[in-house]
Scaffold this motif. Sequence first.
Motif, PDB file in Angstrom:
ATOM      1  N   HIS A  81     -10.939   1.568  -6.194  1.00 31.19           N
ATOM      2  CA  HIS A  81      -9.952   1.072  -5.239  1.00 31.19           C
ATOM      3  C   HIS A  81      -8.809   0.332  -5.930  1.00 31.19           C
ATOM      4  O   HIS A  81      -7.699   0.283  -5.418  1.00 31.19           O
ATOM      5  CB  HIS A  81     -10.643   0.197  -4.202  1.00 31.19           C
ATOM      6  CG  HIS A  81     -11.623   0.949  -3.362  1.00 31.19           C
ATOM      7  ND1 HIS A  81     -11.260   2.036  -2.595  1.00 31.19           N
ATOM      8  CD2 HIS A  81     -12.964   0.815  -3.189  1.00 31.19           C
ATOM      9  CE1 HIS A  81     -12.324   2.528  -1.977  1.00 31.19           C
ATOM     10  NE2 HIS A  81     -13.367   1.797  -2.330  1.00 31.19           N
ATOM     11  N   GLU A  85      -4.957   1.440  -5.290  1.00 31.71           N
ATOM     12  CA  GLU A  85      -3.905   0.514  -4.869  1.00 31.71           C
ATOM     13  C   GLU A  85      -2.766   0.441  -5.884  1.00 31.71           C
ATOM     14  O   GLU A  85      -1.592   0.407  -5.508  1.00 31.71           O
ATOM     15  CB  GLU A  85      -4.501  -0.883  -4.660  1.00 31.71           C
ATOM     16  CG  GLU A  85      -5.409  -1.002  -3.451  1.00 31.71           C
ATOM     17  CD  GLU A  85      -4.638  -0.980  -2.149  1.00 31.71           C
ATOM     18  OE1 GLU A  85      -3.427  -1.259  -2.165  1.00 31.71           O
ATOM     19  OE2 GLU A  85      -5.256  -0.676  -1.116  1.00 31.71           O
ATOM     20  N   ARG A  89      -1.360   4.987  -4.703  1.00 28.79           N
ATOM     21  CA  ARG A  89      -0.498   4.690  -3.561  1.00 28.79           C
ATOM     22  C   ARG A  89       0.964   4.570  -3.996  1.00 28.79           C
ATOM     23  O   ARG A  89       1.868   5.043  -3.302  1.00 28.79           O
ATOM     24  CB  ARG A  89      -0.961   3.402  -2.880  1.00 28.79           C
ATOM     25  CG  ARG A  89      -2.294   3.531  -2.154  1.00 28.79           C
ATOM     26  CD  ARG A  89      -2.681   2.221  -1.480  1.00 28.79           C
ATOM     27  NE  ARG A  89      -1.711   1.853  -0.443  1.00 28.79           N
ATOM     28  CZ  ARG A  89      -1.775   2.259   0.816  1.00 28.79           C
ATOM     29  NH1 ARG A  89      -2.761   3.058   1.200  1.00 28.79           N
ATOM     30  NH2 ARG A  89      -0.882   1.865   1.699  1.00 28.79           N
ATOM     31  N   GLY A  96       1.380  -0.692  -2.399  1.00 27.44           N
ATOM     32  CA  GLY A  96       0.026  -1.019  -2.819  1.00 27.44           C
ATOM     33  C   GLY A  96      -0.088  -2.468  -3.241  1.00 27.44           C
ATOM     34  O   GLY A  96       0.887  -3.068  -3.692  1.00 27.44           O
ATOM     35  N   VAL A 103      -8.381  -6.675  -3.683  1.00 22.32           N
ATOM     36  CA  VAL A 103      -9.126  -5.415  -3.777  1.00 22.32           C
ATOM     37  C   VAL A 103     -10.626  -5.678  -3.817  1.00 22.32           C
ATOM     38  O   VAL A 103     -11.422  -4.940  -3.228  1.00 22.32           O
ATOM     39  CB  VAL A 103      -8.657  -4.624  -5.019  1.00 22.32           C
ATOM     40  CG1 VAL A 103      -9.469  -3.344  -5.178  1.00 22.32           C
ATOM     41  CG2 VAL A 103      -7.181  -4.292  -4.922  1.00 22.32           C
TER      42      VAL A 103
END
Length: 228
Positions: A81, A85, A89, A96, A103
């Motif tokens: 993740h 981010e 993204r 992001g 996160v």
Amino acid sequence: PPSRFARARWTLRMVSAAFLGRVAVVLMVALQSPFMVTKSGAGVAPIAVVTKFVLENAKKEGAELSEQARTALRALNWPAHMLEECVLRRAAGLEGNCDATFVWERAVSHAAKGLGFWTALDDQARQVLFAASTTLAFGATLSFFSGRTHLLAVLGSGMLAYGIYVTGLTPTFQFVVCALLALFGLRSRTKTAIPADAPGAAKRAPTPTATPAAKPAAQPATSVKKSN
């Protein structure tokens, strides 16, 4: 005799392929590369399956996850993740948040989303996917830190293939590559001895064979003359 450079080059050539294979497998698992695709086209990663199974079991039993279990799930989901981010993204033109704490806090809840097919599975199919995903994740991690492909990585790949079959999911190219790399790494474990034709390998002298002892030559028969 061959130089040390030639000997090191041969060794590097033999181990580099297996090492890169182990790195590729653990990265695909840790960064949650989709190994399965649902009928709607959504990708599913093994770690996401583990997270969903643990959360659903805790919810079914009416108990909350312990802090240790939640921390372990956050640690499993944080790398993927964070990559999403900070890189994916922004590459797609979206905003992001690269704050590591942000996160970390939402890693578990974000990982559990996008698994709509989970409700259509029975308990046995869920357990098969969970066991296969856990085995593959442990096998990839042990292979990376032990320096050689662990049997659990191959076993997890086979179990996940069976889970994909019984649940009607579609395997991805990443899963096929992961399974082949695991098989290649397991096969290369047996090739630790240096062959005779490798650079730097000592040439063995031929083993002397025992020669049969020579038989004593037969002495010619002598005739004795009788005197009258």
